[in-house]
Scaffold this motif. Structure first.
Motif, mmCIF file in Angstrom:
data_model
loop_
_atom_site.group_PDB
_atom_site.id
_atom_site.type_symbol
_atom_site.label_atom_id
_atom_site.label_comp_id
_atom_site.label_asym_id
_atom_site.label_seq_id
_atom_site.Cartn_x
_atom_site.Cartn_y
_atom_site.Cartn_z
ATOM 1 N N LEU A 1 0.820 -1.216 0.000
ATOM 2 C CA LEU A 1 0.000 0.000 0.000
ATOM 3 C C LEU A 1 0.853 1.265 0.000
ATOM 4 N N GLU A 2 2.056 1.177 0.569
ATOM 5 C CA GLU A 2 2.933 2.342 0.636
ATOM 6 C C GLU A 2 3.939 2.398 -0.510
ATOM 7 N N GLY A 3 3.810 1.480 -1.470
ATOM 8 C CA GLY A 3 4.631 1.559 -2.666
ATOM 9 C C GLY A 3 5.968 0.852 -2.607
ATOM 10 N N TYR A 4 6.134 -0.086 -1.660
ATOM 11 C CA TYR A 4 7.368 -0.853 -1.555
ATOM 12 C C TYR A 4 7.224 -2.225 -2.209
ATOM 13 N N GLU A 5 8.342 -2.812 -2.584
ATOM 14 C CA GLU A 5 8.377 -4.229 -2.914
ATOM 15 C C GLU A 5 8.438 -5.010 -1.607
ATOM 16 N N TRP A 6 8.085 -6.304 -1.651
ATOM 17 C CA TRP A 6 8.080 -7.079 -0.422
ATOM 18 C C TRP A 6 8.429 -8.539 -0.672
ATOM 19 N N LEU A 7 8.950 -9.171 0.376
ATOM 20 C CA LEU A 7 9.251 -10.598 0.402
ATOM 21 C C LEU A 7 8.798 -11.138 1.755
ATOM 22 N N GLY A 8 8.171 -12.303 1.765
ATOM 23 C CA GLY A 8 7.717 -12.848 3.029
ATOM 24 C C GLY A 8 7.659 -14.357 3.023
ATOM 25 N N SER A 9 7.660 -14.920 4.221
ATOM 26 C CA SER A 9 7.473 -16.362 4.366
ATOM 27 C C SER A 9 6.496 -16.626 5.497
ATOM 28 N N GLU A 10 5.794 -17.735 5.378
ATOM 29 C CA GLU A 10 4.797 -18.141 6.373
ATOM 30 C C GLU A 10 4.611 -19.645 6.237
ATOM 31 N N MET A 11 4.433 -20.335 7.361
ATOM 32 C CA MET A 11 4.370 -21.797 7.338
ATOM 33 C C MET A 11 2.959 -22.344 7.160
ATOM 34 N N LEU A 12 1.961 -21.692 7.741
ATOM 35 C CA LEU A 12 0.641 -22.311 7.867
ATOM 36 C C LEU A 12 -0.260 -22.047 6.667
ATOM 37 N N ASP A 13 -0.933 -23.086 6.188
ATOM 38 C CA ASP A 13 -1.844 -22.973 5.044
ATOM 39 C C ASP A 13 -2.900 -21.898 5.273
ATOM 40 N N HIS A 14 -3.466 -21.896 6.470
ATOM 41 C CA HIS A 14 -4.533 -20.945 6.791
ATOM 42 C C HIS A 14 -4.055 -19.507 6.602
ATOM 43 N N ASN A 15 -2.888 -19.202 7.135
ATOM 44 C CA ASN A 15 -2.360 -17.846 7.030
ATOM 45 C C ASN A 15 -1.943 -17.493 5.607
ATOM 46 N N ILE A 16 -1.400 -18.463 4.890
ATOM 47 C CA ILE A 16 -1.024 -18.219 3.492
ATOM 48 C C ILE A 16 -2.253 -17.804 2.690
ATOM 49 N N SER A 17 -3.364 -18.472 2.914
ATOM 50 C CA SER A 17 -4.598 -18.140 2.190
ATOM 51 C C SER A 17 -5.061 -16.723 2.516
ATOM 52 N N ILE A 18 -4.999 -16.362 3.796
ATOM 53 C CA ILE A 18 -5.403 -15.017 4.198
ATOM 54 C C ILE A 18 -4.477 -13.975 3.588
ATOM 55 N N CYS A 19 -3.166 -14.231 3.636
ATOM 56 C CA CYS A 19 -2.197 -13.303 3.036
ATOM 57 C C CYS A 19 -2.528 -13.043 1.574
ATOM 58 N N ARG A 20 -2.705 -14.111 0.829
ATOM 59 C CA ARG A 20 -2.926 -13.978 -0.610
ATOM 60 C C ARG A 20 -4.240 -13.259 -0.901
ATOM 61 N N GLU A 21 -5.256 -13.544 -0.118
ATOM 62 C CA GLU A 21 -6.546 -12.892 -0.326
ATOM 63 C C GLU A 21 -6.457 -11.394 -0.044
ATOM 64 N N ARG A 22 -5.812 -11.028 1.041
ATOM 65 C CA ARG A 22 -5.688 -9.608 1.392
ATOM 66 C C ARG A 22 -4.858 -8.852 0.362
ATOM 67 N N LEU A 23 -3.771 -9.447 -0.088
ATOM 68 C CA LEU A 23 -2.911 -8.801 -1.078
ATOM 69 C C LEU A 23 -3.620 -8.667 -2.427
ATOM 70 N N ALA A 24 -4.369 -9.705 -2.787
ATOM 71 C CA ALA A 24 -5.106 -9.654 -4.056
ATOM 72 C C ALA A 24 -6.193 -8.597 -4.016
ATOM 73 N N THR A 25 -6.890 -8.493 -2.888
ATOM 74 C CA THR A 25 -7.939 -7.492 -2.741
ATOM 75 C C THR A 25 -7.365 -6.077 -2.846
ATOM 76 N N ALA A 26 -6.228 -5.857 -2.183
ATOM 77 C CA ALA A 26 -5.601 -4.536 -2.257
ATOM 78 C C ALA A 26 -5.149 -4.214 -3.658
ATOM 79 N N ALA A 27 -4.628 -5.209 -4.371
ATOM 80 C CA ALA A 27 -4.168 -4.981 -5.749
ATOM 81 C C ALA A 27 -5.321 -4.639 -6.666
ATOM 82 N N SER A 28 -6.467 -5.335 -6.489
ATOM 83 C CA SER A 28 -7.616 -5.081 -7.350
ATOM 84 C C SER A 28 -8.225 -3.705 -7.070
#
Length: 241
Positions: A211-238
């Motif tokens: 949202l602030e215009g940076y590139e990012w890199l991240g890691s996360e182990m849990l399936d549940h959290n990965i799904s939430i991450c991807r959904e939130r990032l996709a929503t912000a991008a759209s």
């Protein structure tokens, strides 16, 4: 590698990154806190961090049950690898509660970073009160840098105290931080830089970076959290299109 979310152990992820390729480390690692003794710290996160009588729909998470010695050793392991991938002068910000504050400052320095101070996250008066005691109203951001940190960096002056309440509609993880808070914290990175979060959780740091215009890199182990991450990032991008 740009705007990449890795699923798996952070040490394996960090080993894949090139040396000197990241502009800032901003992360909220598991505290292994929530009690004064090992028996209390080894309870489940929902038992330690959810107020009595309060129901939670958040998933349990891993890595939050180490004793003090193993917590310190583990912190130094991943922080040392993060030191390798950061550029010279890059800032680092680590969240902690009061119990793990001494340990976190030790780990930061043991991994080679220069410790520069502590900022405060004031969670406001919405946290649970206890009669006759100080309100547990603050968490902390231990911050420093990889060696020298030039004063002419392309970054603004940041406050020493951030005051942001926890909002139910903005919380996607049991110990998640407010998006508004993280949008302020990520600004310690130079404009146009790449921000690393090895403990992405529900993705708030990554979202704030985007949202602030940076590139990012991240890691996360849990399936549940990965799904939430991807959904939130996709929503912000759209929404940005």
């Amino acid at each position: 590698m740009k705007n990449h979310l890795y699923q798996g152990d952070c040490l394996k992820f960090l080993a894949t990154l090139d040396a000197g390729s990241v502009d800032a480390l901003i992360t909220d690692p598991p505290y292994s806190s929530g009690g004064l003794h090992i028996g209390a710290r080894q309870r489940s996160p929902s038992t330690k961090y959810v107020q009595p009588g309060q129901l939670t729909t958040f998933a349990e998470f891993t890595g939050d049950n180490r004793d003090q010695r193993s917590q310190l050793s583990w912190y130094v392991l991943w922080l040392s690898e993060a030191f390798r991938v950061l550029k010279q002068g890059a800032p680092v910000c680590l969240f902690s509660d009061w119990r793990q504050l001494p340990l976190t400052t030790d780990a930061l320095q043991a991994a080679g970073f220069t410790w520069r101070g502590i900022a405060v996250w004031d969670k406001t008066e919405g946290v649970r009160p206890q009669s006759g005691r100080f309100r547990s109203q603050a968490e902390y951001i231990i911050w420093g840098s990889k060696e020298g940190m030039p004063l002419d960096r392309e970054a603004p002056v940041l406050p020493g105290v951030f005051r942001h309440p926890i909002l139910r509609a903005d919380k996607f993880h049991m110990t998640g931080k407010p998006t508004a808070l993280m949008r302020e914290v990520v600004k310690i990175c130079e404009r146009g830089g790449r921000i690393l979060d090895p403990f992405a959780g529900s993705g708030t740091t990554l979202l704030a970076a985007a949202l602030e215009g940076y590139e990012w890199l991240g890691s996360e182990m849990l399936d549940h959290n990965i799904s939430i991450c991807r959904e939130r990032l996709a929503t912000a991008a759209s929404e940005a299109e």
